[in-house]
Write an enzyme that holds these catalytic residues in place. Structure first.
Site, mmCIF file in Angstrom:
data_model
loop_
_atom_site.group_PDB
_atom_site.id
_atom_site.type_symbol
_atom_site.label_atom_id
_atom_site.label_comp_id
_atom_site.label_asym_id
_atom_site.label_seq_id
_atom_site.Cartn_x
_atom_site.Cartn_y
_atom_site.Cartn_z
ATOM 1 N N ALA A 38 -6.901 -17.856 -10.826
ATOM 2 C CA ALA A 38 -6.298 -18.444 -12.033
ATOM 3 C C ALA A 38 -6.957 -19.789 -12.360
ATOM 4 O O ALA A 38 -7.416 -20.499 -11.469
ATOM 5 C CB ALA A 38 -4.807 -18.641 -11.822
ATOM 6 N N ASP B 105 10.220 -15.160 -1.534
ATOM 7 C CA ASP B 105 9.878 -16.547 -1.888
ATOM 8 C C ASP B 105 9.125 -17.330 -0.808
ATOM 9 O O ASP B 105 8.545 -18.366 -1.087
ATOM 10 C CB ASP B 105 11.150 -17.318 -2.245
ATOM 11 C CG ASP B 105 11.780 -16.783 -3.516
ATOM 12 O OD1 ASP B 105 11.024 -16.301 -4.379
ATOM 13 O OD2 ASP B 105 13.022 -16.832 -3.640
ATOM 14 N N ARG C 83 -8.881 -14.360 -24.598
ATOM 15 C CA ARG C 83 -7.530 -14.899 -24.722
ATOM 16 C C ARG C 83 -7.157 -15.795 -23.548
ATOM 17 O O ARG C 83 -7.733 -15.717 -22.467
ATOM 18 C CB ARG C 83 -6.525 -13.741 -24.749
ATOM 19 C CG ARG C 83 -6.369 -13.169 -26.124
ATOM 20 C CD ARG C 83 -5.422 -12.010 -26.110
ATOM 21 N NE ARG C 83 -5.434 -11.383 -27.419
ATOM 22 C CZ ARG C 83 -5.150 -10.109 -27.622
ATOM 23 N NH1 ARG C 83 -4.828 -9.324 -26.630
ATOM 24 N NH2 ARG C 83 -5.179 -9.627 -28.839
HETATM 25 P P1 ATP Z 1 17.728 -14.843 -1.960
HETATM 26 O O1 ATP Z 1 16.696 -15.677 -1.239
HETATM 27 O O2 ATP Z 1 17.168 -13.572 -2.443
HETATM 28 O O3 ATP Z 1 18.523 -15.585 -2.984
HETATM 29 P P2 ATP Z 1 19.976 -15.222 -0.255
HETATM 30 O O4 ATP Z 1 20.338 -14.673 1.072
HETATM 31 O O5 ATP Z 1 19.685 -16.695 -0.308
HETATM 32 O O6 ATP Z 1 18.766 -14.381 -0.800
HETATM 33 P P3 ATP Z 1 22.449 -15.572 -1.759
HETATM 34 O O7 ATP Z 1 22.912 -14.844 -2.959
HETATM 35 O O8 ATP Z 1 22.287 -17.032 -1.847
HETATM 36 O O9 ATP Z 1 21.108 -14.831 -1.321
HETATM 37 O O10 ATP Z 1 23.486 -15.261 -0.575
HETATM 38 C C1 ATP Z 1 23.864 -13.940 -0.229
HETATM 39 C C2 ATP Z 1 25.305 -13.902 0.154
HETATM 40 O O11 ATP Z 1 25.518 -14.725 1.305
HETATM 41 C C3 ATP Z 1 26.273 -14.455 -0.894
HETATM 42 O O12 ATP Z 1 26.589 -13.515 -1.880
HETATM 43 C C4 ATP Z 1 27.489 -14.791 -0.040
HETATM 44 O O13 ATP Z 1 28.223 -13.624 0.260
HETATM 45 C C5 ATP Z 1 26.835 -15.287 1.252
HETATM 46 N N1 ATP Z 1 26.756 -16.760 1.234
HETATM 47 C C6 ATP Z 1 25.837 -17.534 0.620
HETATM 48 N N2 ATP Z 1 26.091 -18.843 0.803
HETATM 49 C C7 ATP Z 1 27.216 -18.901 1.552
HETATM 50 C C8 ATP Z 1 28.010 -19.973 2.099
HETATM 51 N N3 ATP Z 1 27.685 -21.249 1.892
HETATM 52 N N4 ATP Z 1 29.108 -19.646 2.813
HETATM 53 C C9 ATP Z 1 29.445 -18.360 3.033
HETATM 54 N N5 ATP Z 1 28.747 -17.319 2.561
HETATM 55 C C10 ATP Z 1 27.650 -17.562 1.834
#
Ligand code: ATP
Length: 328
Positions: free
Chosen positions: A191, A132, A167
């Site tokens: 685009a 992202d 299209r």
């Molecule tokens: P993406 O950008 O792909 O969503 P991400 O790292 O933001 O990646 P999340 O699913 O938001 O993905 O977080 C991954 C993991 O981090 C969660 O499943 C959880 O285990 C942990 N996590 C997220 N937020 C918290 C929080 N506030 N406190 C503790 N652990 C957290």
């Protein structure tokens, strides 16, 4: 240099992104180079809680630099959000003799790392791995370049059909909160319109623009729609709306979905991941903790993780202007 860091763990967490393997490889090889032990944790925080560890050496990461996804698997873990879950994770790390960890992931994964660091004063370092490109403190996250190249490739193919049949195609790309993928791939693929969460174009302007485009002699059109665009309609509703108001158009929809996350990482992502992995381990050895490695002006920089997760990065206004000019 501190003598405290003798064993470093590395894991991937949250959504996977191409280039994560190159980052794992870099962390493992840097540890080997610095004569530090390295342990891989499978399935992110869940694996940390379960003690799903594997000792790594320089040869454990052969032939992965070119592979998408993550060899360590990724997972979402509800238990790590609780104090009890994090205590279990801490006990496992201590049992294994791990002194610090490098987490490769997005905002959520970093939020978890910050909490863990605060509770146990445990050294942590973050590497931004998400398609992202929404993390503050870095111009690029690992996987973004691959994702926009994948999207451009697909749109080039869709354009062949669009122009053969006169299209209009609505192409939905990832981006719930930020439109970096849509804007960059949209400009790169030429685009006609780009709908992003940061800007409410409005349905009327979209119709006007499509009318103008038809009048000016364009035989086909591609409109890129980020998942979270503010117009308030999903791509299928947009199709219906346009068909109703502009029957001259034969409209089709293409939702790119998870294909944007897969595939071999681009050279840019591999190099970025390799650089970030080295810096992450070196920063831990220097005694630093609670930072995310980022890149700005082609220089590696450390940003406190707390800062990095405060907000999403903003859209590049200059690129938005370029896009407006290109779509005339
Ligand atoms: P993406 O950008 O792909 O969503 P991400 O790292 O933001 O990646 P999340 O699913 O938001 O993905 O977080 C991954 C993991 O981090 C969660 O499943 C959880 O285990 C942990 N996590 C997220 N937020 C918290 C929080 N506030 N406190 C503790 N652990 C957290």
């Amino acid at each position: 240099m501190t003598e405290n860091i003798k064993k470093v763990a590395v894991f991937t967490s949250g959504g996977d992104s191409p280039g994560m393997n190159a980052a794992i490889r870099s962390v493992v090889r840097t540890c080997a180079y610095k004569n530090i032990e390295c342990v891989a944790i499978y399935r992110g925080y869940q694996g940390m809680i379960d003690g799903d560890f594997k000792q790594m050496n320089a040869r454990s990461v052969n032939n992965i630099i070119n592979k998408g996804g993550t060899i360590l698997k990724s997972a979402r873990c509800e238990e790590f959000r609780t104090e009890k879950g994090r205590k279990k994770a801490y006990d496992q790390l201590k049992k294994e003799g791990i002194d610090a960890f490098v987490v490769i992931g997005g905002n959520g994964s970093f939020a978890g790392a910050v909490k863990f660091n605060r509770e146990y004063d445990f050294p942590v370092m973050g590497i931004p791995g998400t398609i992202d490109n929404d993390i503050l403190g870095t111009s690029f996250t690992i996987g973004f370049d691959t994702a926009i190249n994948t999207v451009v490739d697909v749109i080039d193919k869709i354009r062949d059909t669009a122009s053969s049949h006169n299209r209009l195609f609505f192409v939905e790309v990832m981006g719930r909160d930020v439109g970096h993928i849509a804007l960059n791939a949209g400009v790169g693929a030429g685009a006609e319109e780009i709908l992003i969460p940061e800007q409410n174009l409005g349905l009327e302007r979209l119709l006007d623009s499509l009318k103008r485009s038809k009048k000016s002699g364009k035989s086909s059109s591609i409109v890129i729609v980020a998942e979270g665009d503010k117009i308030g309609k999903n791509v299928f509703e947009l199709k219906e709306y346009v068909e109703e108001h502009l029957p001259i158009y034969d409209v089709r929809v293409s939702v790119l979905g998870h294909m944007q996350r897969g595939g071999n990482p681009t050279c840019f992502d591999r190099v970025l991941a390799s650089r970030m992995g080295v810096r992450a381990v070196e920063a831990l050895i220097e005694g630093k903790s609670n930072y995310m490695v980022g890149i700005r002006d082609n220089k590696l920089v450390l940003t406190p993780i707390e800062e990095a997760i405060k907000a999403h990065t903003e859209i590049d206004m200059e690129l938005l202007r370029v896009s407006d000019i290109m779509t005339t």
